[in-house]
Design a protein around this motif. Structure first.
Motif, PDB file in Angstrom:
ATOM      1  N   GLY A   1      -1.831   8.935  -6.691  1.00  0.00           N
ATOM      2  CA  GLY A   1      -3.122   8.909  -6.547  1.00  0.00           C
ATOM      3  C   GLY A   1      -3.096   8.921  -5.066  1.00  0.00           C
ATOM      4  O   GLY A   1      -4.080   9.199  -3.661  1.00  0.00           O
ATOM      5  N   ILE A   2      -2.823   7.418  -4.576  1.00  0.00           N
ATOM      6  CA  ILE A   2      -2.642   6.847  -3.276  1.00  0.00           C
ATOM      7  C   ILE A   2      -1.761   6.746  -2.684  1.00  0.00           C
ATOM      8  O   ILE A   2      -1.058   5.865  -1.940  1.00  0.00           O
TER       9      ILE A   2
ATOM     10  N   PRO B   1      -7.662   7.106   1.521  1.00  0.00           N
ATOM     11  CA  PRO B   1      -7.971   5.958   1.043  1.00  0.00           C
ATOM     12  C   PRO B   1      -7.671   5.132  -0.618  1.00  0.00           C
ATOM     13  O   PRO B   1      -6.634   5.617  -0.671  1.00  0.00           O
ATOM     14  N   TYR B   2      -7.847   3.375  -0.276  1.00  0.00           N
ATOM     15  CA  TYR B   2      -6.901   2.869  -1.233  1.00  0.00           C
ATOM     16  C   TYR B   2      -8.120   1.798  -1.891  1.00  0.00           C
ATOM     17  O   TYR B   2      -8.617   1.167  -1.128  1.00  0.00           O
ATOM     18  N   GLY B   3      -8.119   1.748  -3.307  1.00  0.00           N
ATOM     19  CA  GLY B   3      -8.887   1.066  -3.681  1.00  0.00           C
ATOM     20  C   GLY B   3      -8.567  -0.159  -4.378  1.00  0.00           C
ATOM     21  O   GLY B   3      -7.713  -0.804  -3.800  1.00  0.00           O
ATOM     22  N   GLY B   4      -8.246   0.041  -5.687  1.00  0.00           N
ATOM     23  CA  GLY B   4      -7.508  -1.575  -6.288  1.00  0.00           C
ATOM     24  C   GLY B   4      -6.014  -1.093  -6.495  1.00  0.00           C
ATOM     25  O   GLY B   4      -4.852  -1.640  -6.790  1.00  0.00           O
ATOM     26  N   GLY B   5      -5.571   0.473  -6.068  1.00  0.00           N
ATOM     27  CA  GLY B   5      -3.868   0.992  -6.061  1.00  0.00           C
ATOM     28  C   GLY B   5      -3.741   0.976  -7.380  1.00  0.00           C
ATOM     29  O   GLY B   5      -2.528   1.273  -7.595  1.00  0.00           O
ATOM     30  N   SER B   6      -4.305   1.124  -8.685  1.00  0.00           N
ATOM     31  CA  SER B   6      -3.793   1.364  -9.998  1.00  0.00           C
ATOM     32  C   SER B   6      -3.541   2.640 -10.486  1.00  0.00           C
ATOM     33  O   SER B   6      -2.877   2.222 -11.442  1.00  0.00           O
TER      34      SER B   6
ATOM     35  N   HIS C   1       0.207  -1.575  -0.315  1.00  0.00           N
ATOM     36  CA  HIS C   1       0.272   0.326   0.098  1.00  0.00           C
ATOM     37  C   HIS C   1       0.948   1.003  -0.190  1.00  0.00           C
ATOM     38  O   HIS C   1       0.478   2.478  -0.292  1.00  0.00           O
ATOM     39  N   ALA C   2       1.961   1.209  -0.451  1.00  0.00           N
ATOM     40  CA  ALA C   2       3.074   2.773   0.152  1.00  0.00           C
ATOM     41  C   ALA C   2       3.033   3.312  -1.486  1.00  0.00           C
ATOM     42  O   ALA C   2       2.481   4.107  -0.505  1.00  0.00           O
ATOM     43  N   ARG C   3       2.431   2.636  -2.369  1.00  0.00           N
ATOM     44  CA  ARG C   3       2.089   3.928  -3.267  1.00  0.00           C
ATOM     45  C   ARG C   3       1.528   2.820  -4.637  1.00  0.00           C
ATOM     46  O   ARG C   3       0.612   1.980  -4.415  1.00  0.00           O
ATOM     47  N   GLY C   4       1.585   4.273  -5.642  1.00  0.00           N
ATOM     48  CA  GLY C   4       0.619   3.181  -7.007  1.00  0.00           C
ATOM     49  C   GLY C   4       1.909   2.697  -8.170  1.00  0.00           C
ATOM     50  O   GLY C   4       2.100   1.841  -7.455  1.00  0.00           O
ATOM     51  N   LYS C   5       0.849   2.370  -9.195  1.00  0.00           N
ATOM     52  CA  LYS C   5       1.257   2.081 -10.195  1.00  0.00           C
ATOM     53  C   LYS C   5       2.169   2.591 -11.278  1.00  0.00           C
ATOM     54  O   LYS C   5       2.199   2.136 -12.214  1.00  0.00           O
ATOM     55  N   SER C   6       2.578   3.840 -10.929  1.00  0.00           N
ATOM     56  CA  SER C   6       3.210   4.351 -11.789  1.00  0.00           C
ATOM     57  C   SER C   6       4.288   3.744 -12.563  1.00  0.00           C
ATOM     58  O   SER C   6       5.567   3.224 -11.417  1.00  0.00           O
ATOM     59  N   TYR C   7       5.078   3.851 -13.647  1.00  0.00           N
ATOM     60  CA  TYR C   7       6.652   3.916 -13.739  1.00  0.00           C
ATOM     61  C   TYR C   7       7.751   4.726 -12.508  1.00  0.00           C
ATOM     62  O   TYR C   7       8.356   4.074 -11.764  1.00  0.00           O
ATOM     63  N   HIS C   8       7.170   5.854 -11.948  1.00  0.00           N
ATOM     64  CA  HIS C   8       7.392   6.636 -11.125  1.00  0.00           C
ATOM     65  C   HIS C   8       7.487   5.839  -9.336  1.00  0.00           C
ATOM     66  O   HIS C   8       8.950   5.775  -8.910  1.00  0.00           O
TER      67      HIS C   8
END
Length: 556
Positions: free
Chosen positions: A145-146, A135-140, A86-93
């Protein structure tokens, strides 16, 4: 049932056990190496979780005890896996940090509420204790954003995972609406709706691993948005748990009672409260689907066909136009499979027809009643042919439809071989589409060239139109490049900054459907203007006076 977090990659896309789309002996690697102009592709595997040291938990024993009282012992997680996931999302960054084991912004704990009341209790606790709540849903999210950003330096961070909120509460087939809890994943949502003969029709590329609440929070767009609409179009009403209590927006089909507050919820990205349920528009399952391909000699000709289709008000589900580099890349990339455009016979045929220079592929999809689909397909094909298109039949459409959710899985093996791959998107008016396309492509190309690891290395930038409207359309850019392994983040920042500046300088929006998150904050004020930003900030202060809801996103 929701997806077991343990089955998913904490540092990549999709299931842990998914098949590698680019194994080490894949024929594409030689072509990629040659195309990027690198002497070799290095081995750059991700750091293992057991080799990472996460930050010390900043939540007190008393705070953890209160959270357990709200959600129960099993729904409060403080282990390394949950915090890393849950630390970060799924962007390249994001993945540059996650894969390097740099998890300084990991949440101190993760909670999995099972009801709206539990969500509200957690929100109020965080407001009282001034704990940042993510708030965290799928984390995508691919815009930060999350990401687990604290409210203040050294402050505690709690991530609230909504994926146990999965009930479809009501389906109203008279009004054609459905009331649904916000944590439900796309496949589970559609499976349940379709047993009743209806569909939401929202299929983003992240469909398998994203949630209803996330789609709304980011103003998401599905691949068939021409027919079913973006999130802000199909949202009827939303219920949020906020620091001031539950807030339910209006649910009438139309109203003149002031501004429609649903438009504040769509795009709020968790900064005003946690979306716990939503009422959405639904549709009968389509009787027929038809997806087929067309080749255009130029990108401009394809854009003109897409504009004419929209202005003719033909009921299409999707009009997707790839520019020449994207058409070439994906057809070459898949040329090892039968049916690709690169076979000798096909090349000869295209040359004979005059499409051998730099053709652009358009995919058009129709969904709905059989007679409507047949009529609409005939109308769109006639418009395409008037613009000089070559009809390719249903083959390209079927291949795309079959693999439409697979592309994100390619990024992980590419990152394992020292390759960066990222995307960004915008939208603009029809009269500005080709200009904006060219300016952004040039900006990305120039920035990549100035940030290469080797003298002769180069990047690839490509784009497509994927969502269209009477007045304009979106542009979605993908760029692939050899990474500067000693300055990966700086390399990405230079490219991102150049592209984003070009978008705003040339009449585009900073985001069409990915959202603002943390990554787009520097460009939002210029787009919204001084008065607009003041209104947004005032709303944030009123709804979240202590600033605990998803800090650092949208407004910075």
């Amino acid at each position: 049932m929701t997806i077991d977090r343990g089955t998913l990659r904490w540092n990549g896309w999709g299931p842990v056990k998914q098949e590698n789309p680019l194994p080490g002996d894949a024929p594409q690697w030689g072509w990629i190496e040659e195309t990027l102009g690198v002497s070799r592709l290095p081995s750059t595997p991700a750091v293992m979780l057991h080799d990472i040291r996460l930050p010390h938990c900043r939540l007190t024993d008393a705070q953890l005890g209160r959270l357990r009282e709200i959600v129960g012992e099993n729904q409060l997680r403080t282990d390394d896996y949950e915090r890393a996931f849950h630390a970060r999302g799924k962007s390249y960054h994001d993945l540059l940090y996650v894969r390097a084991g740099k998890l300084d912004m990991a949440p101190d704990a993760v909670v999995y509420p099972r009801s709206a009341d539990e969500v509200l209790a957690v929100v109020k606790l965080c407001a009282d204790e001034e704990i940042a709540l993510i708030p965290y849903g799928g984390g995508s999210s691919v815009v930060g954003g999350i990401n687990a950003i604290s409210k203040s330096l050294g402050g505690a961070i709690l991530t609230l995972d909504t994926t146990l909120l999965t009930r479809i509460i009501q389906i109203d087939k008279v009004s054609m609406t459905a009331r649904i809890e916000a944590g439900i994943y796309g496949p589970q949502l559609e499976e349940q709706l379709q047993t009743h003969g209806v569909t939401l029709g929202h299929y983003p590329q992240s469909f398998n691993y994203s949630t209803l609440g996330g789609w709304i929070a980011a103003r998401g767009a599905g691949q068939q948005s021409n027919r079913y609409g973006k999130a802000e179009k199909w949202l009827v009403s939303a219920k949020l748990a906020t620091p001031k209590g539950f807030w339910t927006t209006e649910a009438t089909p139309a109203s003149a009672a002031g501004p429609n507050l649903n438009q504040l919820v769509a795009g709020s990205e968790g900064t005003l409260g946690v979306i716990v349920e939503a009422t959405v528009k639904i549709h009968d399952l389509p009787e027929r689907k038809d997806y087929r391909g067309y080749l255009f000699k130029t990108f401009a000709a394809g854009v003109e066909a897409a504009r004419r289709i929209n202005h003719a008000e033909i009921p299409v589900a999707m009009v997707r136009l790839s520019d020449a580099p994207e058409t070439y890349f994906f057809q070459t990339f898949s040329s090892s499979s039968s049916g690709g455009l690169k076979s000798k016979l096909q090349r000869a045929y295209l040359k004979m027809k005059g499409f051998d220079e730099a053709p652009c592929l358009m995919l058009i999809g129709h969904e709905g009643p059989k007679d409507t689909v047949i009529w609409a397909q005939e109308q769109t094909e006639e418009i395409c042919k008037r613009q000089g298109a070559l009809a390719l039949g249903t083959g390209p459409g079927k291949r795309w439809y079959h693999g439409r959710f697979d592309s994100p899985a390619v990024r992980d093996p590419m990152m394992d071989r020292g390759i960066g791959i990222d995307t960004l998107e915008t939208s603009t008016r029809w009269s500005n589409i080709t200009k904006l396309h060219d300016k952004v492509v040039d900006a990305i190309d120039t920035a990549m060239a100035a940030n290469m690891p080797e003298q002769h290395a180069r990047g690839i930038v490509m784009a497509h139109v994927s969502h269209s409207y009477p007045d304009g359309a979106s542009l979605y850019f993908t760029f692939i490049f050899p990474r500067q392994l000693d300055r990966e983040v700086e390399q990405w920042q230079a490219i991102k900054r150049a592209a984003s500046d070009a978008i705003l300088m040339n009449g585009g929006t900073i985001s069409h459907h990915h959202g603002v998150g943390a990554d787009h904050v520097p460009w939002l004020a210029e787009e919204k203007g001084e008065i607009g930003m003041a209104l947004l900030k005032a709303t944030k202060r009123e709804m979240d006076p202590k600033g605990v809801m998803n800090p650092g996103k949208v407004l910075g």
